[in-house]
Design an enzyme around this catalytic site. Structure first.
Site, PDB file in Angstrom:
ATOM      1  N   PRO A  24       0.740  -1.312  -0.074  1.00  0.00           N
ATOM      2  CG  PRO A  24      -0.676  -1.559   1.827  1.00  0.00           C
ATOM      3  CD  PRO A  24       0.688  -2.025   1.115  1.00  0.00           C
ATOM      4  CB  CYS A  26      -0.523   7.537   0.982  1.00  0.00           C
ATOM      5  SG  CYS A  26      -1.086   6.531   2.716  1.00  0.00           S
ATOM      6  CB  ALA A  60      -3.867   3.712   4.202  1.00  0.00           C
ATOM      7  CD  GLN A 102      -2.943  -0.496   4.505  1.00  0.00           C
ATOM      8  OE1 GLN A 102      -2.866   0.587   4.419  1.00  0.00           O
ATOM      9  NE2 GLN A 102      -1.826  -1.148   4.943  1.00  0.00           N
ATOM     10  CE1 TYR A 185      -1.085   7.219   9.943  1.00  0.00           C
ATOM     11  CE2 TYR A 185      -0.353   5.217   8.828  1.00  0.00           C
ATOM     12  CZ  TYR A 185      -0.275   6.619   8.858  1.00  0.00           C
ATOM     13  OH  TYR A 185       0.315   7.333   7.850  1.00  0.00           O
ATOM     14  NE  ARG A 233       1.933  -2.942   5.478  1.00  0.00           N
ATOM     15  CZ  ARG A 233       2.854  -2.411   4.576  1.00  0.00           C
ATOM     16  NH1 ARG A 233       2.849  -0.980   4.586  1.00  0.00           N
ATOM     17  NH2 ARG A 233       3.466  -3.290   3.684  1.00  0.00           N
ATOM     18  NE  ARG A 327      11.919   4.164   0.771  1.00  0.00           N
ATOM     19  CZ  ARG A 327      11.328   3.542   1.858  1.00  0.00           C
ATOM     20  NH1 ARG A 327      11.113   2.148   1.936  1.00  0.00           N
ATOM     21  NH2 ARG A 327      11.329   4.188   2.837  1.00  0.00           N
TER      22      ARG A 327
END
Length: 348
Positions: A24, A26, A60, A102, A185, A233, A327
């Site tokens: 995932p 963002c 997310a 997710q 989170y 996760r 990445r």
């Protein structure tokens, strides 16, 4: 040689064509601040699916408006969002990849400024389109405003929000649901003793701190089809001595597996800032290895895995069951084809 990277994997009723999965990431691209995915999200997912990945997982995706990290983050708290996500899931599947979502609530790190901007890392005020963040305890994440402590009604609402979001996700065509309990989170902040100072049934012991996560997992498992796979996760460690440790995470994973969670996605950190973490290639792989071993569960590794040889080595050594990559996919959406070339594998 049989390359494990390119071997299929079946989890519950979901078959993955290979073990190279998109982690995932963002996007911060819902620029109308409505959580509604659009062509950007379709193209972003589509490039990876057409590039040969075994699974594409969404960013997310917030279970409620106040659960977003930023006002530009995507959501699935209403049917319009569900219907737009259905376009994404259908295209991903048409390319042979598994569509995964997710589900997330940002907790005390919600109402942030858009990622990769100068203001990121602090609470956006209400007059600028922000909202009050919530948390297990009224203790701020460094740089953010002090959150509101959730009462039991607020916790019950969040559990219900996750269940409703999971229903919308599977109705949209997603075959894997992942619960985001990492990176500081909301659900991670319940798990960590550095952010949870409650004295009720949601605080204190590890079992109590895991209660909301296990409630959510149980509710989602009841809501989604038997064939759908359920992931969590985790941040396996907070990287400080008095924080969450890999043994704690392994225990929670074992409890989660007992109620029907199928697979675990092992990351780390996010509760505290300004600590030193040595981020060498594969630095989180030992965490995956420990959670797998102590929890007796299946899990994927993630974190600075950028070459086919390294990813294959992790699998061959039995340290993980699959590899999440982020990445390297942003640098090369066709990493799967490059990995096949590097290893001498012929893809269909």
């Amino acid at each position: 040689m049989a390359w494990l990277l390119f071997s299929p994997l079946t989890i519950r009723g979901v078959e993955f064509r290979n073990r190279i999965w998109v982690s995932p990431m963002c996007q911060y691209m819902c620029l109308e601040h409505d959580g509604l995915p659009h062509d950007w999200h379709l193209v972003n997912a589509g490039q990876y699916a057409a590039g040969g990945v075994g699974m594409f997982m969404t960013e997310a995706t917030a279970v409620s408006p106040e659960g977003r990290i930023t006002s530009e983050c995507a959501g699935i708290w209403n049917d319009d969002q569900r219907d737009q996500w259905a376009r994404v899931a259908a295209f991903v599947r048409s390319q042979g990849a598994v569509p995964a979502m997710q589900l997330a609530h940002a907790g005390r790190k919600a109402s942030d400024y858009r990622g990769f901007t100068a203001e990121a890392g602090k609470t956006k005020p209400i007059e600028e389109g922000g909202w009050p963040p919530v948390s297990p305890s009224a203790v701020a994440c460094p740089g953010f405003d002090t959150p509101q402590e959730l009462d039991t009604d607020g916790i019950d609402k969040i559990v219900a929000d996750y269940r409703a979001a999971a229903r919308r996700a599977v109705d949209a065509g997603f075959e894997v649901i992942e619960i985001h309990a990492a990176h500081g989170y909301l659900l991670h902040s319940f798990l960590s003793p550095l952010s949870n100072f409650r004295t009720d049934e949601y605080g204190g012991s590890l079992e109590n701190r895991a209660r909301i996560l296990l409630r959510i997992a149980s509710e989602i498992r009841e809501e989604i089809p038997e064939a759908a796979a359920l992931f969590i996760r985790f941040s396996a460690t907070d990287w400080v001595e008095d924080g969450l440790q890999p043994g704690d995470t392994a225990q929670v994973a074992s409890w989660a597996a007992d109620i029907g969670v199928d697979f675990f996605d092992i990351s780390s950190g996010g509760i505290v800032r300004d600590i030193f973490i040595s981020v060498a290639p594969g630095y989180q792989v030992p965490l995956t290895e420990k959670v797998r071993e102590l929890g007796n569960v299946k899990a994927a590794a993630v974190g600075k895995i950028t070459t086919a040889a390294h990813a294959e080595e992790i699998l061959q050594e039995g340290r993980a069951d699959a590899i999440f990559i982020a990445r390297e996919f942003t640098r090369d959406p066709h990493f799967v084809f490059r990995a096949a070339h590097d290893l001498g594998e012929t893809l269909d």
